[in-house]
Design a protein around this motif. Structure first.
Motif, PDB file in Angstrom:
ATOM      1  N   GLU A 105       0.824  -1.210   0.000  1.00  0.00           N
ATOM      2  CA  GLU A 105       0.000   0.000   0.000  1.00  0.00           C
ATOM      3  C   GLU A 105       0.856   1.258   0.000  1.00  0.00           C
ATOM      4  OE1 GLU A 105      -3.000   2.207   3.088  1.00  0.00           O
ATOM      5  OE2 GLU A 105      -3.184   0.030   2.885  1.00  0.00           O
ATOM      6  N   GLN A 106       1.892   1.279   0.804  1.00  0.00           N
ATOM      7  CA  GLN A 106       2.765   2.446   0.897  1.00  0.00           C
ATOM      8  C   GLN A 106       3.613   2.632  -0.352  1.00  0.00           C
ATOM      9  OE1 GLN A 106       2.905   4.782   3.400  1.00  0.00           O
ATOM     10  NE2 GLN A 106       1.122   3.719   4.193  1.00  0.00           N
ATOM     11  N   GLY A 107       3.941   1.529  -1.009  1.00  0.00           N
ATOM     12  CA  GLY A 107       4.782   1.592  -2.204  1.00  0.00           C
ATOM     13  C   GLY A 107       4.110   2.257  -3.385  1.00  0.00           C
ATOM     14  N   GLY A 108       2.785   2.175  -3.416  1.00  0.00           N
ATOM     15  CA  GLY A 108       2.027   2.800  -4.495  1.00  0.00           C
ATOM     16  C   GLY A 108       2.482   2.345  -5.867  1.00  0.00           C
ATOM     17  N   ALA A 109       2.618   3.294  -6.783  1.00  0.00           N
ATOM     18  CA  ALA A 109       2.981   2.989  -8.161  1.00  0.00           C
ATOM     19  C   ALA A 109       4.401   2.442  -8.281  1.00  0.00           C
ATOM     20  CB  ALA A 109       2.841   4.245  -9.027  1.00  0.00           C
ATOM     21  N   GLU A 110       5.239   2.771  -7.318  1.00  0.00           N
ATOM     22  CA  GLU A 110       6.631   2.296  -7.347  1.00  0.00           C
ATOM     23  C   GLU A 110       6.732   0.820  -6.994  1.00  0.00           C
ATOM     24  OE1 GLU A 110       8.185   4.966  -4.435  1.00  0.00           O
ATOM     25  OE2 GLU A 110       8.744   6.449  -5.938  1.00  0.00           O
ATOM     26  N   GLY A 111       5.701   0.290  -6.349  1.00  0.00           N
ATOM     27  CA  GLY A 111       5.681  -1.117  -5.986  1.00  0.00           C
ATOM     28  C   GLY A 111       6.315  -1.391  -4.630  1.00  0.00           C
ATOM     29  N   PRO A 112       6.226  -2.637  -4.188  1.00  0.00           N
ATOM     30  CA  PRO A 112       6.702  -3.005  -2.860  1.00  0.00           C
ATOM     31  C   PRO A 112       8.218  -3.027  -2.703  1.00  0.00           C
ATOM     32  CG  PRO A 112       5.905  -4.939  -4.009  1.00  0.00           C
ATOM     33  CD  PRO A 112       5.590  -3.756  -4.876  1.00  0.00           C
ATOM     34  N   GLU A 113       8.940  -2.818  -3.761  1.00  0.00           N
ATOM     35  CA  GLU A 113      10.401  -2.781  -3.685  1.00  0.00           C
ATOM     36  C   GLU A 113      10.958  -1.400  -4.001  1.00  0.00           C
ATOM     37  OE1 GLU A 113      12.420  -5.266  -2.703  1.00  0.00           O
ATOM     38  OE2 GLU A 113      10.728  -6.591  -2.362  1.00  0.00           O
ATOM     39  N   GLY A 114      10.075  -0.428  -4.181  1.00  0.00           N
ATOM     40  CA  GLY A 114      10.500   0.915  -4.545  1.00  0.00           C
ATOM     41  C   GLY A 114      10.997   1.733  -3.363  1.00  0.00           C
ATOM     42  N   PRO A 115      11.436   2.947  -3.634  1.00  0.00           N
ATOM     43  CA  PRO A 115      11.974   3.822  -2.594  1.00  0.00           C
ATOM     44  C   PRO A 115      10.977   4.151  -1.476  1.00  0.00           C
ATOM     45  CG  PRO A 115      12.479   4.712  -4.765  1.00  0.00           C
ATOM     46  CD  PRO A 115      11.581   3.537  -4.963  1.00  0.00           C
ATOM     47  N   ALA A 116       9.707   4.348  -1.839  1.00  0.00           N
ATOM     48  CA  ALA A 116       8.705   4.671  -0.806  1.00  0.00           C
ATOM     49  C   ALA A 116       8.499   3.490   0.145  1.00  0.00           C
ATOM     50  CB  ALA A 116       7.383   5.076  -1.454  1.00  0.00           C
ATOM     51  N   ALA A 117       8.463   2.282  -0.404  1.00  0.00           N
ATOM     52  CA  ALA A 117       8.314   1.081   0.419  1.00  0.00           C
ATOM     53  C   ALA A 117       9.537   0.897   1.317  1.00  0.00           C
ATOM     54  CB  ALA A 117       8.114  -0.144  -0.465  1.00  0.00           C
ATOM     55  N   HIS A 118      10.710   1.132   0.770  1.00  0.00           N
ATOM     56  CA  HIS A 118      11.944   1.007   1.545  1.00  0.00           C
ATOM     57  C   HIS A 118      11.960   2.016   2.692  1.00  0.00           C
ATOM     58  CE1 HIS A 118      16.400   1.442   2.186  1.00  0.00           C
ATOM     59  NE2 HIS A 118      16.205   0.142   2.359  1.00  0.00           N
ATOM     60  N   ARG A 119      11.572   3.242   2.407  1.00  0.00           N
ATOM     61  CA  ARG A 119      11.521   4.278   3.440  1.00  0.00           C
ATOM     62  C   ARG A 119      10.517   3.907   4.536  1.00  0.00           C
ATOM     63  NH1 ARG A 119      11.127   8.237   0.128  1.00  0.00           N
ATOM     64  NH2 ARG A 119       8.864   8.333   0.125  1.00  0.00           N
ATOM     65  N   PHE A 120       9.358   3.357   4.133  1.00  0.00           N
ATOM     66  CA  PHE A 120       8.349   2.915   5.091  1.00  0.00           C
ATOM     67  C   PHE A 120       8.922   1.854   6.019  1.00  0.00           C
ATOM     68  CE2 PHE A 120       5.021  -0.095   6.300  1.00  0.00           C
ATOM     69  CZ  PHE A 120       4.099   0.741   6.919  1.00  0.00           C
ATOM     70  N   LEU A 121       9.632   0.884   5.452  1.00  0.00           N
ATOM     71  CA  LEU A 121      10.216  -0.181   6.270  1.00  0.00           C
ATOM     72  C   LEU A 121      11.301   0.343   7.211  1.00  0.00           C
ATOM     73  CD1 LEU A 121      10.353  -3.054   3.659  1.00  0.00           C
ATOM     74  CD2 LEU A 121       8.987  -2.998   5.756  1.00  0.00           C
ATOM     75  N   LEU A 122      12.093   1.282   6.736  1.00  0.00           N
ATOM     76  CA  LEU A 122      13.101   1.882   7.616  1.00  0.00           C
ATOM     77  C   LEU A 122      12.448   2.603   8.780  1.00  0.00           C
ATOM     78  CD1 LEU A 122      15.652   3.296   5.005  1.00  0.00           C
ATOM     79  CD2 LEU A 122      15.944   1.302   6.496  1.00  0.00           C
ATOM     80  N   ASP A 123      11.378   3.343   8.493  1.00  0.00           N
ATOM     81  CA  ASP A 123      10.658   4.041   9.559  1.00  0.00           C
ATOM     82  C   ASP A 123      10.017   3.053  10.527  1.00  0.00           C
ATOM     83  OD1 ASP A 123      11.366   6.464   8.450  1.00  0.00           O
ATOM     84  OD2 ASP A 123       9.453   6.751   7.424  1.00  0.00           O
ATOM     85  N   LEU A 124       9.429   1.983   9.998  1.00  0.00           N
ATOM     86  CA  LEU A 124       8.824   0.960  10.843  1.00  0.00           C
ATOM     87  C   LEU A 124       9.876   0.344  11.760  1.00  0.00           C
ATOM     88  CD1 LEU A 124       6.383  -0.786  11.618  1.00  0.00           C
ATOM     89  CD2 LEU A 124       6.985  -2.305   9.716  1.00  0.00           C
ATOM     90  N   ASP A 125      11.039   0.065  11.224  1.00  0.00           N
ATOM     91  CA  ASP A 125      12.133  -0.494  12.020  1.00  0.00           C
ATOM     92  C   ASP A 125      12.531   0.460  13.146  1.00  0.00           C
ATOM     93  OD1 ASP A 125      14.116  -2.552  12.502  1.00  0.00           O
ATOM     94  OD2 ASP A 125      15.582  -1.128  11.727  1.00  0.00           O
ATOM     95  N   ILE A 126      12.553   1.740  12.856  1.00  0.00           N
ATOM     96  CA  ILE A 126      12.882   2.733  13.891  1.00  0.00           C
ATOM     97  C   ILE A 126      11.847   2.688  15.009  1.00  0.00           C
ATOM     98  CG2 ILE A 126      12.984   5.214  14.381  1.00  0.00           C
ATOM     99  CD1 ILE A 126      14.264   5.500  11.547  1.00  0.00           C
TER     100      ILE A 126
END
Length: 90
Positions: free
Chosen positions: A33-54
């Protein structure tokens, strides 16, 4: 981007075994959902996972106060709620 899968695996490995499949699915759904058009491996998804980890790695009062901070940053309250579920399952 293998980095996304590494972060997901790191988070899932920290929770109880009986919760791992459910939480992996929940994380993957949120990432898609967070990845949007970039997909689950895109920069937005990566940023979401980094924030979740924090958020998952915050302790005690820092975590409680992070809920108010979450909406003022680039993340919404949904990431806080997911982090809370992960912390409960540890």
């Amino acid at each position: 981007m293998q980095q996304c899968e590494m972060i997901v695996s790191k988070l899932v490995d920290r929770v109880r075994v009986d919760q791992q499949d459910v939480l992996r699915k929940r994380i993957e759904d949120a990432v898609a959902e967070q990845g949007g058009a970039e997909g689950p491996e895109g920069p937005a998804a990566h940023r979401f996972l980094l924030d979740l980890d924090i958020f998952v790695n915050m302790r005690g009062p820092e975590f409680i106060y992070s809920r108010g901070i979450a909406e003022s940053l680039r993340v919404g309250e949904d990431i806080f709620e997911l982090a809370y579920v992960l912390k409960k399952a540890m």
